[in-house]
Scaffold this motif. Structure first.
Motif, PDB file in Angstrom:
ATOM      1  N   TYR A   1       5.361   7.655 -13.269  1.00  0.00           N
ATOM      2  CA  TYR A   1       5.684   6.349 -12.675  1.00  0.00           C
ATOM      3  C   TYR A   1       4.443   5.477 -12.707  1.00  0.00           C
ATOM      4  O   TYR A   1       3.333   5.946 -12.460  1.00  0.00           O
ATOM      5  CB  TYR A   1       6.151   6.505 -11.222  1.00  0.00           C
ATOM      6  CG  TYR A   1       7.550   7.056 -11.115  1.00  0.00           C
ATOM      7  CD1 TYR A   1       8.650   6.248 -11.377  1.00  0.00           C
ATOM      8  CD2 TYR A   1       7.762   8.391 -10.751  1.00  0.00           C
ATOM      9  CE1 TYR A   1       9.938   6.753 -11.284  1.00  0.00           C
ATOM     10  CE2 TYR A   1       9.049   8.901 -10.656  1.00  0.00           C
ATOM     11  CZ  TYR A   1      10.130   8.076 -10.922  1.00  0.00           C
ATOM     12  OH  TYR A   1      11.397   8.584 -10.837  1.00  0.00           O
ATOM     13  N   GLN A   2       4.653   4.230 -13.023  1.00  0.00           N
ATOM     14  CA  GLN A   2       3.537   3.283 -13.052  1.00  0.00           C
ATOM     15  C   GLN A   2       3.578   2.499 -11.741  1.00  0.00           C
ATOM     16  O   GLN A   2       4.483   1.714 -11.502  1.00  0.00           O
ATOM     17  CB  GLN A   2       3.722   2.333 -14.247  1.00  0.00           C
ATOM     18  CG  GLN A   2       2.514   1.497 -14.605  1.00  0.00           C
ATOM     19  CD  GLN A   2       1.474   2.289 -15.401  1.00  0.00           C
ATOM     20  OE1 GLN A   2       1.826   3.120 -16.230  1.00  0.00           O
ATOM     21  NE2 GLN A   2       0.200   2.057 -15.120  1.00  0.00           N
ATOM     22  N   LEU A   3       2.610   2.736 -10.889  1.00  0.00           N
ATOM     23  CA  LEU A   3       2.539   1.980  -9.634  1.00  0.00           C
ATOM     24  C   LEU A   3       1.363   1.023  -9.723  1.00  0.00           C
ATOM     25  O   LEU A   3       0.225   1.405  -9.483  1.00  0.00           O
ATOM     26  CB  LEU A   3       2.367   2.912  -8.430  1.00  0.00           C
ATOM     27  CG  LEU A   3       3.533   3.852  -8.133  1.00  0.00           C
ATOM     28  CD1 LEU A   3       3.185   4.781  -6.987  1.00  0.00           C
ATOM     29  CD2 LEU A   3       4.793   3.067  -7.804  1.00  0.00           C
ATOM     30  N   GLY A   4       1.623  -0.196 -10.132  1.00  0.00           N
ATOM     31  CA  GLY A   4       0.548  -1.158 -10.378  1.00  0.00           C
ATOM     32  C   GLY A   4      -0.292  -0.643 -11.526  1.00  0.00           C
ATOM     33  O   GLY A   4       0.222  -0.422 -12.617  1.00  0.00           O
ATOM     34  N   LYS A   5      -1.593  -0.425 -11.245  1.00  0.00           N
ATOM     35  CA  LYS A   5      -2.464   0.065 -12.318  1.00  0.00           C
ATOM     36  C   LYS A   5      -2.564   1.582 -12.304  1.00  0.00           C
ATOM     37  O   LYS A   5      -3.187   2.184 -13.173  1.00  0.00           O
ATOM     38  CB  LYS A   5      -3.854  -0.555 -12.163  1.00  0.00           C
ATOM     39  CG  LYS A   5      -3.859  -2.035 -12.560  1.00  0.00           C
ATOM     40  CD  LYS A   5      -5.232  -2.632 -12.387  1.00  0.00           C
ATOM     41  CE  LYS A   5      -5.219  -4.100 -12.787  1.00  0.00           C
ATOM     42  NZ  LYS A   5      -6.469  -4.768 -12.461  1.00  0.00           N
ATOM     43  N   VAL A   6      -1.950   2.183 -11.271  1.00  0.00           N
ATOM     44  CA  VAL A   6      -2.070   3.634 -11.120  1.00  0.00           C
ATOM     45  C   VAL A   6      -0.883   4.326 -11.783  1.00  0.00           C
ATOM     46  O   VAL A   6       0.256   3.907 -11.631  1.00  0.00           O
ATOM     47  CB  VAL A   6      -2.106   3.998  -9.615  1.00  0.00           C
ATOM     48  CG1 VAL A   6      -2.300   5.509  -9.435  1.00  0.00           C
ATOM     49  CG2 VAL A   6      -3.199   3.227  -8.906  1.00  0.00           C
ATOM     50  N   GLU A   7      -1.172   5.382 -12.527  1.00  0.00           N
ATOM     51  CA  GLU A   7      -0.106   6.190 -13.121  1.00  0.00           C
ATOM     52  C   GLU A   7       0.116   7.403 -12.252  1.00  0.00           C
ATOM     53  O   GLU A   7      -0.830   8.124 -11.920  1.00  0.00           O
ATOM     54  CB  GLU A   7      -0.516   6.643 -14.523  1.00  0.00           C
ATOM     55  CG  GLU A   7      -0.223   5.605 -15.571  1.00  0.00           C
ATOM     56  CD  GLU A   7      -0.277   6.198 -16.979  1.00  0.00           C
ATOM     57  OE1 GLU A   7      -0.780   7.315 -17.139  1.00  0.00           O
ATOM     58  OE2 GLU A   7       0.191   5.520 -17.910  1.00  0.00           O
ATOM     59  N   LEU A   8       1.379   7.606 -11.873  1.00  0.00           N
ATOM     60  CA  LEU A   8       1.680   8.732 -11.003  1.00  0.00           C
ATOM     61  C   LEU A   8       2.459   9.759 -11.816  1.00  0.00           C
ATOM     62  O   LEU A   8       3.584   9.502 -12.248  1.00  0.00           O
ATOM     63  CB  LEU A   8       2.521   8.218  -9.827  1.00  0.00           C
ATOM     64  CG  LEU A   8       2.497   9.029  -8.546  1.00  0.00           C
ATOM     65  CD1 LEU A   8       1.089   9.081  -7.960  1.00  0.00           C
ATOM     66  CD2 LEU A   8       3.459   8.412  -7.539  1.00  0.00           C
ATOM     67  N   GLU A   9       1.827  10.915 -12.030  1.00  0.00           N
ATOM     68  CA  GLU A   9       2.491  11.954 -12.839  1.00  0.00           C
ATOM     69  C   GLU A   9       3.292  12.863 -11.924  1.00  0.00           C
ATOM     70  O   GLU A   9       2.725  13.633 -11.144  1.00  0.00           O
ATOM     71  CB  GLU A   9       1.444  12.749 -13.612  1.00  0.00           C
ATOM     72  CG  GLU A   9       0.739  11.895 -14.665  1.00  0.00           C
ATOM     73  CD  GLU A   9      -0.393  12.647 -15.360  1.00  0.00           C
ATOM     74  OE1 GLU A   9      -0.898  13.643 -14.795  1.00  0.00           O
ATOM     75  OE2 GLU A   9      -0.772  12.225 -16.459  1.00  0.00           O
TER      76      GLU A   9
END
Lengths: 240, 404
Positions: free
Chosen positions: A16-24
């Motif tokens: 998931y892309q949360l803003g600039k952060v990628e959440l695996e």
């Protein structure tokens, strides 16, 4: 493995892309589930087990990797084709029951058959049969909010069975129920597996449920940490 | 399958009854406006055009003032003077001139009294023109004799105005007794069919209006070009007016052939209808935005429900169909709900006009207007529901299921 692979996951990632952060959420899962197995997916909260279940149930698509159902690459299917497959081959049982509040018990069980074009008489007959088999014959005209949690979950099971699917997918089916009611729900699922040879996939964080299973998949931080079959005689408490 | 979706849609609307009804109300108001105004303007158009069709092609109408400013002419009380009428009479090619005079008067008949349109008719000189060119024909009895206190009644007088009215009976108008000597055949216009005709001299005597007329009709003699004579009449009238300019200022006149009149009336009515429709449409549009708002709220509220439906096998097109049906039903019920009182109001105005004939407007209620109203509101409903329906269908099942 007790039969041919019904579902196969190949290097499945969910990011998931949360803003600039990628959440695996899922990190390269490889998994095979054979036809007719009773599978339990275990893992702590936030481990990605529900996401994995949604991908297995074709409710979600992986960011990377492939999901095969009966050797067919599901990424090739359109949204409508996936809906058709879900309706026909997969039955869902959710922790929150997810019944439609403005429909009666009977109508809730009939609705998946509507989308498969089953004629009305046949739909009604089948729904009544399924509801009586889960002990809710007297409740067919009630609305979900008039019933207890256990009763609602039994309706959900009846609904999951309405199109006679090959797979039953249950996401924390006992999570909202007391232990006695939860036990009864699990017995219903086991019966479906044993008597009707349904493939049952249950996600839970309750290790006691693992007692019922033939395949235990452990997931932690989005990765598969173990995947055992009963035939491997791994040490866990046998059911019965 | 569609029947099943319809059942689901109706159930959904029932679950949110209050909101559904409020949304429907938005459409009701718009359709109410469109239907009442459209049926009245359509009725007005056909009334006037029917009247004009009865007029022969060798007839021209003379109206004071510029036709492009017809409302000012009609409202401003401009009239043709006696001198103007003489100018028309003297124009070569004019066979006869009929001043078009009428006034609302109270008529008493056998204990009842009603306001009627009393029209002055030049029985002595132009009876032939009334019959052959204007299309007035006797159904029962005879024409009044010039100079006698006799009247002829329109075809609706014995049925609608004074039911049971018979010829050879007496009536009182402005305190004077008249004998009803004839009933006319219908001319297709209720306004004409409700009038009472009386000899011009008697008309002038009882109303006190002895000179001039709001308009006049001229019959063109055979062998003359109607268009050319019409041009000449206009030129003569304007020349006469110029001569009098010192006293009265500049004047203009409109001389219309029956063909030009039909065209003109058709155009004016067309414009009125477009304006009426435009205003009504704005109201329906506002109602449509209401539907859209309701449907968007509904999509949001039912996100989880949409997720469940998709999980158990509903295709995107199924979700779109269910939402479209819901908004279409809102539009259709709104259309029906607006049409009944709208057409009712139009009929009420028509009934009011029968009591006060000067305001007479016929409400035209045709299957076409009803069908148009229903299809229009259903269309607005579907269109307003389309975008919310599409956004509902686009939801991923897993995201929709997670929505709380």
């Amino acid at each position: 493995m007790t039969g041919r692979p019904l579902i196969k996951l190949e290097n499945v990632w969910k990011i998931y892309q949360l803003g600039k952060v990628e959440l695996e959420i899922l990190k390269g899962i490889n998994l095979e589930i054979a036809l007719g197995n009773f599978v339990v997916i275990l893992g702590p909260s936030g481990s990605g087990k529900s996401t994995l279940l949604h991908i297995i149930g074709l409710l979600d698509t992986p960011t990377k990797g492939k999901v095969f159902l009966e050797d067919q690459d599901t990424s090739r299917f359109s949204e409508d084709e996936l809906a058709q497959i879900r309706g026909k081959k997969i039955g869902f049982v959710f922790q929150q029951f997810n019944l439609l509040a403005n429909l009666t018990t009977l109508e809730n069980v009939m609705i998946p058959m509507v989308f498969q074009g089953v004629p009305e008489n046949e739909r009604k007959e089948k729904a009544e049969f399924l509801l009586s088999s889960v002990g809710l014959k007297e409740r067919i005209l009630h609305r979900p909010f008039e019933l207890s949690g256990g009763e609602q979950q039994r309706i959900a099971i009846a609904r999951a069975l309405s199109n006679n699917p090959e797979v039953i997918i249950a996401d924390e089916p006992t999570g909202n129920l007391d232990s006695t009611t939860g036990q009864k729900i699990m017995e219903t699922l086991i019966n479906l597996h044993e008597k009707e040879q349904k493939t049952v996939i249950v996600v839970t964080h309750d290790p006691a449920i693992a007692d019922y299973s033939e395949q235990i998949v452990n997931i932690k931080d989005g990765q598969l940490v173990s995947n055992h079959l009963v035939s491997e005689k791994v040490l866990w408490a046998k059911r019965k | 399958m569609l029947t099943e979706y319809l059942k689901i849609a109706i159930k959904n609307l029932r679950t949110r009854q209050l909101r559904s009804w409020l949304t429907i109300l938005g459409i009701v108001i718009g359709v109410f406006l469109i239907m009442s105004l459209l049926s009245l303007s359509q009725g007005l158009k056909s009334t006037v055009l029917n009247q004009l069709r009865a007029v022969g092609t060798d007839i021209v109408m003379i109206i004071p003032g510029n036709i492009s400013d017809i409302m000012t002419t009609m409202m401003g009380g401009m009239e043709l003077t006696e001198e103007d009428l003489n100018t028309i009479r003297k124009t070569p090619g004019v066979e006869a001139v009929l001043p078009n005079v009428y006034k609302a008067e109270i008529m008493r008949y056998q204990g009842g009294s009603k306001t009627v349109i009393l029209a002055g008719m030049d029985i002595r000189n132009a009876l032939d023109i009334y019959q052959k060119d204007i299309g007035m024909k006797i159904a029962e009895g005879r024409w009044p004799v010039a100079g006698r206190k006799e009247v002829v009644a329109g075809s609706l007088v014995p049925t609608d105005v004074f039911p049971g009215l018979k010829i050879n009976t007496q009536t009182t108008i402005k305190g004077r007794q008249f004998e009803i000597v004839g009933i006319l055949k219908s001319r297709g216009s209720k306004q004409d069919d409700s009038m009472i005709g009386v000899d011009m001299n008697i008309y002038q005597e009882i109303t006190g209006e002895r000179k001039g007329a709001p308009q006049a009709i001229a019959k063109i003699a055979s062998g003359y070009s109607v268009d050319q004579v019409a041009k000449n009449i206009k030129a003569n009238l304007e020349e006469g007016a110029k001569r009098r300019a010192g006293q009265q200022g500049e004047s203009s006149y409109s001389v219309l052939t029956s063909e030009a009149m039909s065209g003109l009336v058709g155009n004016i009515m067309g414009i009125i209808q477009v304006v009426v429709f435009a205003f009504g449409s704005i109201a329906v549009l506002v109602g449509g935005i209401g539907i859209m708002n309701t449907m968007y709220t509904s999509v949001r509220e039912r996100t989880k429900e949409i997720g469940i439906l998709k999980a158990v096998g509903a295709k995107n097109s199924t979700i779109v169909m269910i939402f479209l049906m819901e908004s279409g039903i809102i539009g259709l019920i709104g259309g029906l709900g607006g049409m009944i009182p709208g057409l009712g109001l139009a009929k009420l105005i028509q009934a009011f006009g029968q009591v006060h004939p000067i305001l007479y407007i016929e409400a035209s209620i045709t299957p076409g207007i009803i069908l148009f109203g229903l299809l229009f509101s259903f269309g607005v409903g579907c269109l307003s529901g389309y975008f919310p329906a599409r956004s509902a269908a686009k939801l991923k099942p897993v995201d929709a299921l997670r929505y709380e």
